[in-house]
Design a protein around this motif. Structure first.
Motif, PDB file in Angstrom:
ATOM      1  N   PRO A 122       0.797  -1.231   0.000  1.00 23.22           N
ATOM      2  CA  PRO A 122       0.000   0.000   0.000  1.00 23.22           C
ATOM      3  C   PRO A 122       0.831   1.283   0.000  1.00 23.22           C
ATOM      4  O   PRO A 122       0.427   2.279  -0.581  1.00 23.22           O
ATOM      5  CB  PRO A 122      -0.827  -0.099   1.284  1.00 23.22           C
ATOM      6  N   ASP A 123       1.993   1.246   0.639  1.00 26.55           N
ATOM      7  CA  ASP A 123       2.787   2.469   0.744  1.00 26.55           C
ATOM      8  C   ASP A 123       3.911   2.552  -0.285  1.00 26.55           C
ATOM      9  O   ASP A 123       4.648   3.531  -0.311  1.00 26.55           O
ATOM     10  CB  ASP A 123       3.355   2.604   2.162  1.00 26.55           C
ATOM     11  N   GLY A 124       4.035   1.552  -1.138  1.00 23.26           N
ATOM     12  CA  GLY A 124       5.081   1.571  -2.149  1.00 23.26           C
ATOM     13  C   GLY A 124       4.591   2.130  -3.476  1.00 23.26           C
ATOM     14  O   GLY A 124       3.392   2.261  -3.712  1.00 23.26           O
ATOM     15  N   PRO A 125       5.529   2.471  -4.340  1.00 23.34           N
ATOM     16  CA  PRO A 125       5.146   2.987  -5.658  1.00 23.34           C
ATOM     17  C   PRO A 125       4.578   1.855  -6.527  1.00 23.34           C
ATOM     18  O   PRO A 125       4.795   0.669  -6.236  1.00 23.34           O
ATOM     19  CB  PRO A 125       6.474   3.495  -6.233  1.00 23.34           C
ATOM     20  N   PRO A 126       3.890   2.190  -7.587  1.00 23.47           N
ATOM     21  CA  PRO A 126       3.398   1.135  -8.471  1.00 23.47           C
ATOM     22  C   PRO A 126       4.569   0.403  -9.127  1.00 23.47           C
ATOM     23  O   PRO A 126       5.551   1.036  -9.522  1.00 23.47           O
ATOM     24  CB  PRO A 126       2.552   1.871  -9.506  1.00 23.47           C
ATOM     25  N   VAL A 127       4.466  -0.908  -9.197  1.00 20.41           N
ATOM     26  CA  VAL A 127       5.514  -1.706  -9.842  1.00 20.41           C
ATOM     27  C   VAL A 127       5.171  -1.976 -11.300  1.00 20.41           C
ATOM     28  O   VAL A 127       6.006  -2.435 -12.066  1.00 20.41           O
ATOM     29  CB  VAL A 127       5.751  -3.048  -9.118  1.00 20.41           C
ATOM     30  N   ASN A 128       3.938  -1.674 -11.653  1.00 22.26           N
ATOM     31  CA  ASN A 128       3.481  -1.938 -13.011  1.00 22.26           C
ATOM     32  C   ASN A 128       2.477  -0.863 -13.392  1.00 22.26           C
ATOM     33  O   ASN A 128       1.555  -0.570 -12.636  1.00 22.26           O
ATOM     34  CB  ASN A 128       2.843  -3.338 -13.044  1.00 22.26           C
ATOM     35  N   ARG A 129       2.693  -0.285 -14.559  1.00 26.63           N
ATOM     36  CA  ARG A 129       1.744   0.661 -15.158  1.00 26.63           C
ATOM     37  C   ARG A 129       1.339   0.026 -16.475  1.00 26.63           C
ATOM     38  O   ARG A 129       2.172  -0.120 -17.363  1.00 26.63           O
ATOM     39  CB  ARG A 129       2.422   2.008 -15.390  1.00 26.63           C
ATOM     40  N   HIS A 130       0.078  -0.343 -16.590  1.00 21.70           N
ATOM     41  CA  HIS A 130      -0.314  -1.207 -17.705  1.00 21.70           C
ATOM     42  C   HIS A 130      -1.642  -0.780 -18.316  1.00 21.70           C
ATOM     43  O   HIS A 130      -2.585  -0.453 -17.601  1.00 21.70           O
ATOM     44  CB  HIS A 130      -0.421  -2.641 -17.199  1.00 21.70           C
ATOM     45  N   TRP A 131      -1.684  -0.791 -19.647  1.00 26.67           N
ATOM     46  CA  TRP A 131      -2.932  -0.598 -20.388  1.00 26.67           C
ATOM     47  C   TRP A 131      -3.474  -1.965 -20.747  1.00 26.67           C
ATOM     48  O   TRP A 131      -2.710  -2.882 -21.080  1.00 26.67           O
ATOM     49  CB  TRP A 131      -2.668   0.194 -21.675  1.00 26.67           C
ATOM     50  N   THR A 132      -4.783  -2.098 -20.715  1.00 26.00           N
ATOM     51  CA  THR A 132      -5.409  -3.375 -21.031  1.00 26.00           C
ATOM     52  C   THR A 132      -6.755  -3.148 -21.700  1.00 26.00           C
ATOM     53  O   THR A 132      -7.234  -2.017 -21.804  1.00 26.00           O
ATOM     54  CB  THR A 132      -5.571  -4.235 -19.756  1.00 26.00           C
ATOM     55  N   THR A 133      -7.355  -4.243 -22.117  1.00 26.10           N
ATOM     56  CA  THR A 133      -8.666  -4.232 -22.759  1.00 26.10           C
ATOM     57  C   THR A 133      -9.572  -5.200 -22.014  1.00 26.10           C
ATOM     58  O   THR A 133      -9.162  -6.327 -21.734  1.00 26.10           O
ATOM     59  CB  THR A 133      -8.547  -4.672 -24.236  1.00 26.10           C
ATOM     60  N   ALA A 134     -10.774  -4.768 -21.702  1.00 27.35           N
ATOM     61  CA  ALA A 134     -11.765  -5.654 -21.085  1.00 27.35           C
ATOM     62  C   ALA A 134     -12.784  -6.040 -22.151  1.00 27.35           C
ATOM     63  O   ALA A 134     -13.172  -5.211 -22.978  1.00 27.35           O
ATOM     64  CB  ALA A 134     -12.462  -4.961 -19.927  1.00 27.35           C
TER      65      ALA A 134
END
Length: 189
Positions: A122-134
């Motif tokens: 919760p207190d860490g930075p994002p490890v993944n920034r991802h675009w996706t399709t639903a």
């Protein structure tokens, strides 16, 4: 059964693949056409070294790239694109969920594209920034037609597992869906 186009392990082109996979769902594009679109997009980016570097080094939110691709491809593939939430809005998880639920009607050849940030703590930075399709939604699970085939890939998003505001990331809710990135796609009526 229709399968998504998969992203390479070393590249940072998930936003491009999200658009390609959405076009696969809405227009059933095939591999050769998807490759042409990918190549056209990369050639277009290479005309602006700063923009290309921003994509390669993940120094952008990719919204401009996604919108540009959708605008360009809608000239070839009839496409209605909606952005239900603007950058200034702060919709709740329930509002985002209802937006996806009302859009992803079974058998409608519709898609939802969006970006999420994945945290390990919760207190860490994002490890993944991802675009996706639903491509579909059930009672409490959003099903992704995703470009990743990594073992740790997120292929489903449970309604109770994500937040819509970065400040709300907490234990059990380590996925932040950015509402302003949501794009709803379908064939024009």
């Amino acid at each position: 059964m229709l399968k998504p186009f998969y992203q390479g392990k070393l590249d940072t082109f998930c936003a491009i693949y999200a658009v390609l996979n959405a076009l696969r769902l809405t227009h059933n594009i095939r591999v050769l056409k998807a490759r042409d679109i990918l190549n056209e997009t990369l050639l277009g980016l290479s005309a602006s070294p700063e923009a290309f570097r921003a994509v390669l080094e993940q120094e952008t939110d990719y919204c401009g790239l996604v919108d540009g691709m959708l605008r360009l491809q809608s000239r070839v593939f009839p496409l209605e694109v909606r952005q239900p939430f603007s950058a200034g809005e702060d919709p709740s998880v329930e509002q985002v969920w209802q937006c996806c639920r009302s859009w992803l009607v079974p058998g409608s050849s519709r898609a939802v594209i969006f970006r999420f940030m994945r945290h390990l703590t919760p207190d860490g930075p994002p490890v993944n920034r991802h675009w996706t399709t639903a491509d579909s939604i059930s009672e409490d699970v959003l099903h992704l037609f995703d470009c990743s085939h990594e073992a740790e890939a997120i292929l489903n998003v449970r309604k109770d597992s994500f937040v819509t505001c970065a400040d709300d990331v907490c234990a059990g809710k380590l996925l932040h869906i950015q509402p302003y990135s949501i794009r709803l796609l379908r064939l024009p009526l």
